[in-house]
Design an enzyme around this catalytic site. Structure first.
Site, PDB file in Angstrom:
ATOM      1  N   ASP A  59       0.859  -1.179   0.000  1.00 26.00           N
ATOM      2  CA  ASP A  59       0.000   0.000   0.000  1.00 26.00           C
ATOM      3  C   ASP A  59       0.896   1.231   0.000  1.00 26.00           C
ATOM      4  O   ASP A  59       1.972   1.232   0.608  1.00 26.00           O
ATOM      5  CB  ASP A  59      -0.895  -0.034   1.240  1.00 26.00           C
ATOM      6  CG  ASP A  59      -1.925   1.084   1.239  1.00 26.00           C
ATOM      7  OD1 ASP A  59      -2.060   1.758   0.215  1.00 26.00           O
ATOM      8  OD2 ASP A  59      -2.583   1.274   2.271  1.00 26.00           O
ATOM      9  N   CYS A  88      -7.253 -26.791   9.088  1.00 21.74           N
ATOM     10  CA  CYS A  88      -6.110 -26.036   9.603  1.00 21.74           C
ATOM     11  C   CYS A  88      -5.544 -26.705  10.855  1.00 21.74           C
ATOM     12  O   CYS A  88      -6.242 -27.475  11.527  1.00 21.74           O
ATOM     13  CB  CYS A  88      -6.519 -24.594   9.910  1.00 21.74           C
ATOM     14  SG  CYS A  88      -7.385 -24.352  11.473  1.00 21.74           S
ATOM     15  N   CYS A 103     -12.903 -27.700   8.800  1.00 24.58           N
ATOM     16  CA  CYS A 103     -11.640 -27.011   8.530  1.00 24.58           C
ATOM     17  C   CYS A 103     -10.461 -27.940   8.780  1.00 24.58           C
ATOM     18  O   CYS A 103     -10.443 -28.697   9.761  1.00 24.58           O
ATOM     19  CB  CYS A 103     -11.536 -25.777   9.427  1.00 24.58           C
ATOM     20  SG  CYS A 103     -10.013 -24.828   9.198  1.00 24.58           S
ATOM     21  N   HIS A 109      -6.197 -19.885  12.109  1.00 28.04           N
ATOM     22  CA  HIS A 109      -7.461 -20.461  11.642  1.00 28.04           C
ATOM     23  C   HIS A 109      -8.209 -19.494  10.737  1.00 28.04           C
ATOM     24  O   HIS A 109      -8.723 -19.886   9.679  1.00 28.04           O
ATOM     25  CB  HIS A 109      -8.355 -20.833  12.825  1.00 28.04           C
ATOM     26  CG  HIS A 109      -9.785 -21.065  12.419  1.00 28.04           C
ATOM     27  ND1 HIS A 109     -10.215 -22.231  11.835  1.00 28.04           N
ATOM     28  CD2 HIS A 109     -10.875 -20.232  12.469  1.00 28.04           C
ATOM     29  CE1 HIS A 109     -11.510 -22.128  11.538  1.00 28.04           C
ATOM     30  NE2 HIS A 109     -11.932 -20.927  11.913  1.00 28.04           N
ATOM     31  N   CYS A 148      -7.703 -26.360  14.080  1.00 26.08           N
ATOM     32  CA  CYS A 148      -8.881 -27.220  14.161  1.00 26.08           C
ATOM     33  C   CYS A 148      -8.516 -28.696  14.285  1.00 26.08           C
ATOM     34  O   CYS A 148      -9.259 -29.484  14.875  1.00 26.08           O
ATOM     35  CB  CYS A 148      -9.777 -26.991  12.944  1.00 26.08           C
ATOM     36  SG  CYS A 148     -10.634 -25.400  12.981  1.00 26.08           S
ATOM     37  N   ASP A 153      -7.841  -7.536   0.176  1.00 24.66           N
ATOM     38  CA  ASP A 153      -7.007  -7.586   1.377  1.00 24.66           C
ATOM     39  C   ASP A 153      -7.812  -7.037   2.540  1.00 24.66           C
ATOM     40  O   ASP A 153      -8.734  -6.245   2.347  1.00 24.66           O
ATOM     41  CB  ASP A 153      -5.736  -6.747   1.210  1.00 24.66           C
ATOM     42  CG  ASP A 153      -6.004  -5.268   1.464  1.00 24.66           C
ATOM     43  OD1 ASP A 153      -5.773  -4.804   2.594  1.00 24.66           O
ATOM     44  OD2 ASP A 153      -6.467  -4.575   0.540  1.00 24.66           O
TER      45      ASP A 153
END
Length: 369
Positions: free
Chosen positions: A91, A306, A304, A335, A309, A266
């Site tokens: 940015d 991840c 999930c 997560h 999890c 984003d």
């Protein structure tokens, strides 16, 4: 133009694409985790990469103050400095023109900031200096310098700001150093005023950029107003360039943005929410601070994959937040970014299979986020 973008599939206005950069390909639609100061808060770059993220966002203003662009360049650039070998978008500092309005002074030349860190040192950020800093950081995607206005705002103020931002866009493009695998994006401004948005697009496309961002949204207006602006803005952007909706957002914002032809997103929301105990799950979100999770042995989201999890219960996460343990911030942030990347994978698959409209309709019916 130094970046190559291929549109490889469409479903209505939604697109599948590949953006080719010096540090690798980015499959769109994509979500960029925010690493403002060269770090995605509470996570190692390796953990972010494991979620499937292909690009991160850094920030010119913050890295200019510390550790300084000069130091990052001396250390071999931001990729090497932070151990991230994939693409980086930076940015330009334009958002801070809005968010730090009590600490800045705007002129046609640029913006003078009073440092929010020590309050005493002043820094001048012009379009040329912003682009120079982004080049020193070795950013794959440089953003032109602009002013972002919050909503509500009078049309006369928007008109003046937009036209100044378009002058800054030309100066940013002129200052940009063309290199293979690197590019610069223009930013459409104009707030909620259609004629100003269209004028902004005309000026930017006359200049010519590698991609086009839609700025000045998700800054106070309701979602339906944001979608209305996207309806007429995106259809007037070049078909062969990536389209980036800056600072957005909630999962439903992303689903609606893709429906209207946006390719890149984003937002700080996944990690900021993770640090406050909010977890995004299929169907909505939950607050792990709530007492009902004290003895809940289930994962955050049983669909999930991840690491959070797979290995930790809601009860353990509740304990971590109750005890104010830093690990809780890490596990929940991990997560949440995984959730966002899963969402983008599902979006791309739905576009590929020509069923994105059905996917979006079902998402809005079954999700509260």
């Amino acid at each position: 133009m130094s970046l190559k973008y291929d549109v490889i599939g469409k479903c209505g206005k939604s697109r599948l694409g590949i953006l080719h950069t010096k540090h690798g390909d980015i499959h769109t639609p994509c979500f960029m985790p925010v690493g403002t100061c060269g770090t995605v808060k509470a996570l190692r770059p390796e953990d972010v990469s494991a979620t499937g993220a292909e690009i991160l966002l850094g920030n010119t203003y913050h890295l200019m103050l510390r550790p300084t662009a000069e130091l990052v360049q001396k250390m071999g650039g931001l990729h090497k400095f932070m151990n991230w070998d994939k693409p980086i978008l930076t940015d330009s500092g334009g958002f801070q023109v809005m968010s730090l309005k009590e600490l800045r002074k705007i002129t046609e030349d640029g913006v003078e900031f009073q440092s929010h860190i020590d309050g005493g040192v002043k820094h001048m950020l012009t379009p040329e200096r912003s682009v120079q800093i982004q080049n020193m950081l070795d950013s794959n995607i440089t953003m032109c310098f602009d002013e972002c206005l919050s909503w509500p705002v009078e049309k006369a103020d928007v008109e003046k700001s937009m036209r100044m931002s378009m002058c800054w866009a030309k100066r940013s493009k002129d200052a940009f150093e063309n290199r293979d695998g690197y590019g610069i994006f223009g930013i459409v401004q104009g707030s909620m005023y259609k004629d100003l948005r269209l004028e902004s697009i005309e000026k930017l496309t006359d200049i010519g950029f590698d991609g086009y961002a839609v700025g000045g949204l998700a800054i106070g207006e309701p979602q339906e107003m944001m979608f209305e602006v996207l309806d007429y803005t995106v259809e007037n952007l070049p078909e062969d360039k990536p389209r980036y909706l800056m600072g957005v957002g909630k999962p439903s914002d992303i689903v609606g943005g893709v429906l209207r032809g946006i390719d890149m997103f984003d937002c700080v929301m996944p990690t900021r929410s993770g640090r406050t105990g909010q977890a995004f799950v299929r169907g909505g979100f939950l607050n792990i601070n709530n007492a009902c999770y004290k003895e809940d042995n289930r994962p955050l989201d049983d669909k999930c994959q991840c690491p959070t999890c797979k290995h930790y219960s809601r009860a353990y996460l509740h304990h971590l937040f109750n005890a104010k343990e830093i690990l809780g911030y890490t596990l929940l942030s991990q997560h949440n970014i995984w959730y966002y990347q899963d969402l983008m994978r599902d979006i791309r698959e739905a576009i590929k299979e020509n069923r994105y409209k059905e996917f979006a309709d079902n998402f809005f019916k079954t999700n509260k986020c």
